[in-house]
Design an enzyme around this catalytic site. Structure first.
Site, mmCIF file in Angstrom:
data_model
loop_
_atom_site.group_PDB
_atom_site.id
_atom_site.type_symbol
_atom_site.label_atom_id
_atom_site.label_comp_id
_atom_site.label_asym_id
_atom_site.label_seq_id
_atom_site.Cartn_x
_atom_site.Cartn_y
_atom_site.Cartn_z
ATOM 1 N N LYS A 99 1.770 -19.726 6.039
ATOM 2 C CA LYS A 99 0.831 -19.900 7.324
ATOM 3 C C LYS A 99 0.516 -18.781 8.112
ATOM 4 C CE LYS A 99 2.768 -21.917 11.230
ATOM 5 N NZ LYS A 99 3.271 -21.020 11.539
ATOM 6 N N ASP B 47 0.701 -23.078 16.466
ATOM 7 C CA ASP B 47 2.096 -22.268 15.400
ATOM 8 C C ASP B 47 3.017 -23.042 15.137
ATOM 9 O OD1 ASP B 47 3.243 -20.324 14.998
ATOM 10 O OD2 ASP B 47 4.595 -20.794 16.958
ATOM 11 N N LYS C 132 8.556 -23.175 23.827
ATOM 12 C CA LYS C 132 9.173 -21.459 23.388
ATOM 13 C C LYS C 132 9.881 -21.348 24.965
ATOM 14 C CE LYS C 132 7.032 -19.469 19.468
ATOM 15 N NZ LYS C 132 7.982 -19.454 18.716
ATOM 16 N N ARG D 257 0.539 -1.007 -0.163
ATOM 17 C CA ARG D 257 0.387 -0.279 0.077
ATOM 18 C C ARG D 257 0.796 1.355 -0.022
ATOM 19 N NH1 ARG D 257 -3.972 -0.765 4.776
ATOM 20 N NH2 ARG D 257 -1.784 -0.435 5.309
ATOM 21 N N HIS E 170 7.143 -24.947 5.987
ATOM 22 C CA HIS E 170 8.670 -24.142 6.285
ATOM 23 C C HIS E 170 9.462 -25.634 6.456
ATOM 24 C CE1 HIS E 170 9.282 -22.848 10.179
ATOM 25 N NE2 HIS E 170 10.904 -23.136 10.042
ATOM 26 N N HIS F 75 4.529 -28.069 11.628
ATOM 27 C CA HIS F 75 5.758 -28.653 11.544
ATOM 28 C C HIS F 75 5.755 -29.947 12.311
ATOM 29 C CE1 HIS F 75 6.462 -24.255 10.578
ATOM 30 N NE2 HIS F 75 6.700 -23.783 11.616
HETATM 31 C C1 BG6 Z 1 7.187 -20.734 12.916
HETATM 32 C C2 BG6 Z 1 6.462 -19.944 13.911
HETATM 33 O O1 BG6 Z 1 6.204 -21.154 12.164
HETATM 34 O O2 BG6 Z 1 8.542 -21.542 12.689
HETATM 35 C C3 BG6 Z 1 7.369 -19.782 15.043
HETATM 36 O O3 BG6 Z 1 5.471 -19.841 13.685
HETATM 37 C C4 BG6 Z 1 8.575 -20.986 15.169
HETATM 38 O O4 BG6 Z 1 6.816 -19.293 15.746
HETATM 39 C C5 BG6 Z 1 9.415 -20.874 13.611
HETATM 40 O O5 BG6 Z 1 9.530 -19.197 16.086
HETATM 41 C C6 BG6 Z 1 10.455 -21.989 14.191
HETATM 42 O O6 BG6 Z 1 11.191 -22.480 12.926
HETATM 43 P P1 BG6 Z 1 12.602 -22.448 13.337
HETATM 44 O O7 BG6 Z 1 13.031 -22.938 11.638
HETATM 45 O O8 BG6 Z 1 13.277 -21.141 13.387
HETATM 46 O O9 BG6 Z 1 12.987 -23.769 13.588
#
Ligand code: BG6
Length: 520
Positions: free
Chosen positions: A175, A262, A367, A66, A205, A267
């Site tokens: 995501k 999350d 975390k 934007r 990812h 993952h």
């Molecule tokens: C993300 C989450 O998808 O993955 C984050 O939203 C997280 O909260 C992250 O920290 C972890 O990814 P990686 O590659 O650092 O293990």
């Protein structure tokens, strides 16, 4: 000394890339061009692909956002992010300049047609049908915008459900893809109004990580391994994804998400699927994704009462990680001081199929744990109670195999050995394959691989609609079990510890223990 490459040439290298699709000249349009993801991940990934000659000729990248900005201003902004966050920093300024000439900026609001018309004009101005019509739309936006952007792309004639056309358009979506099964379905429905499923590339990812891709190679190219990858040999499996950071500046997002949505929904369940799936019929996207869905469908459903026994949640209170003090989650920026959102989850799952019947899979993520490490630990059964095992009892460790996904990537087999000396003493010893010493330090970033696959149109490393929906169904059943219950005293854990105490009970009830990753 020989370089790594020279050594490899003397070994057998089996190249499977012959059938790999080539990448057509195309334009990548990033929605959310001013965001963090673009500067930290997407642009550095595209630069590295360009640098290694993997991008097609020609190609263009358009940032759509934007704020009023010229191409040059956007490039300068990206260079700053690139220098700060990329794995190569800005080590070849000349190369960056060359790359940056492919970057363009388009001013537009997601909800106003004008911006999309400007986008059409810009694409036309490239004067090349391939750049005009082969379009990768990367939605690095809030998911609430996915449907709107997709509809506007369709209305402005940029996104077609492809059929016989020589060109293609694809959507890459980040995501979180929904917040529960119902919203994920709704999102799927709104995207598939304007694009076929095969045009939609849902990112996780973790699937772009080398070590995660190696799980299938490790399992299905090694007879020794796959032969023992079942209930006969394996006692249980532990999947740990620990992070040493708190939520930092993402408190607002995290309050809506929590660790379960999350991390676990995507993952951890993806890593579980690759670890537990059956061999696919072919090394081909749909065959692989079919097997992943099958294994996710075989996870034993949990009633709300069972959730109480099989899933542990936690929230960090203040503490110290790596010598640095950390605030409690409830004191983080944009977090409700009475928040009941979980920053830690551990669970025990069963996969009710022939291979895994009776083998528990323990998953945990959190975390502000002591350090960052992701790994899959395969814990084998104990040897029969004769000879050494008869004498050592539980002091003789069971064998285990650790697939270290990050950092210090590698695979370690833990076996028992004799301590040198006159007396007979045994202890666990390690056989280790390290990516670093075997392949050198170079590990491409997940986004590099994922962007390239999306451009090539190969969906293997992306999440299919049914996969996503099964994962959400599991997560929903856990959230239903939690209900609106407030965090109990024993669900808090100090920042810097390995999580709340009940997480240990999850394993101790059956005489097992978490095996914490080692820092190195
Ligand atoms: C993300 C989450 O998808 O993955 C984050 O939203 C997280 O909260 C992250 O920290 C972890 O990814 P990686 O590659 O650092 O293990």
């Amino acid at each position: 000394m020989q370089s790594h490459d020279q050594e490899f040439d003397e070994l057998m290298i089996c190249r499977l890339d012959n059938g790999r699709k080539s990448v057509d000249p195309c334009t990548i349009v990033i929605f959310g061009a001013s965001g963090d993801l673009t500067a930290r991940k997407l642009i550095p990934a595209l630069y590295h692909l360009y640098d290694e000659g993997s991008l097609p000729t020609p190609f263009k990248v358009i940032g759509f956002a934007r704020r009023e900005k010229s191409d040059d201003a956007w490039r300068r902004e990206l260079l700053e992010g690139f220098t700060k966050f990329s794995r190569t920093k800005n080590s070849s300024p000349g190369k960056w300049e060359e790359f940056a000439a492919h970057l363009h900026y388009c001013i537009g609001s997601f909800d106003e047609r004008d911006g999309y018309h400007r986008l059409v004009t810009l694409l036309d101005s490239f004067g090349d049908a391939r750049l005009r019509n082969n379009l990768l739309f990367y939605l690095a936006t809030s998911p609430t915008q996915f449907a709107l952007v997709t509809e506007n792309l369709h209305e402005s004639g940029l996104l077609q459900k492809d059929g016989a056309s020589d060109h293609w358009q694809r959507l890459v979506v980040e995501k979180p893809f929904g917040t529960d099964l119902a919203s994920a379905r709704e999102l799927n429905h709104s995207l598939t109004r304007f694009a076929y499923e095969k045009q939609i590339f849902r990112i996780d990812h973790y699937l772009g990580k080398e070590t995660v891709q190696n799980i299938l190679v490790f399992r299905f190219s090694n007879y020794l391994i796959e032969q023992n990858w079942n209930r006969e040999a394996i006692d249980h499996v532990q999947i740990t994804v620990s992070e040493d950071m708190g939520v930092g500046g993402r408190g607002g997002y995290y309050e809506e998400a929590g660790a379960l949505r999350d991390m676990v929904q995507n993952h951890l369940l993806q890593v579980l699927a690759l670890t537990a799936m059956e061999p696919p019929a072919l090394l081909e996207a749909e065959a692989i994704r079919d097997e992943k869905v099958k294994v996710l469908r075989s996870i034993r459903p949990m009633s709300p009462e069972q959730v109480g026994r099989l899933v542990v949640r936690g929230q960090y209170s203040g503490g110290e990680v790596n010598g640095k003090s950390r605030p409690a989650y409830r004191s983080e920026d944009r977090v409700n001081p009475q928040s009941n959102v979980e920053t830690y989850v551990a669970m025990k799952l069963f996969i009710d199929n022939w291979r895994w019947s009776g083998v528990p899979f323990y998953l945990r993520t959190g975390k502000n744990l002591p350090f960052k490490a992701s790994e899959v630990r395969i814990q084998f059964k104990r040897p029969p109670q004769v000879l050494f095992a008869a004498q050592c009892g539980t002091m003789l460790d069971a064998n285990s195999l650790t697939l270290r996904l990050q950092p210090e990537e590698g695979i370690t087999l833990h076996i028992n050995g004799k301590i040198p000396g006159a007396s007979m003493q045994l202890r666990p010893v390690r056989m280790r394959f390290s990516y670093d010493s075997e392949f050198g330090a170079y590990t491409p970033e997940a986004y590099e691989r994922l962007l390239l696959e999306a451009m090539a149109g190969d969906p293997t490393l992306f999440i299919r609609r049914d996969e996503l929906e099964v994962a959400w169904a599991l997560v929903d059943s856990i959230r239903e079990g939690w209900g609106n219950r407030a965090m109990a005293e024993d669900e808090f854990y100090s920042a810097g510890s390995w999580g709340p105490q009940p997480a240990d009970g999850l394993l101790q009830r059956t005489n097992r223990n978490w095996r914490n990753p080692s820092p190195h």
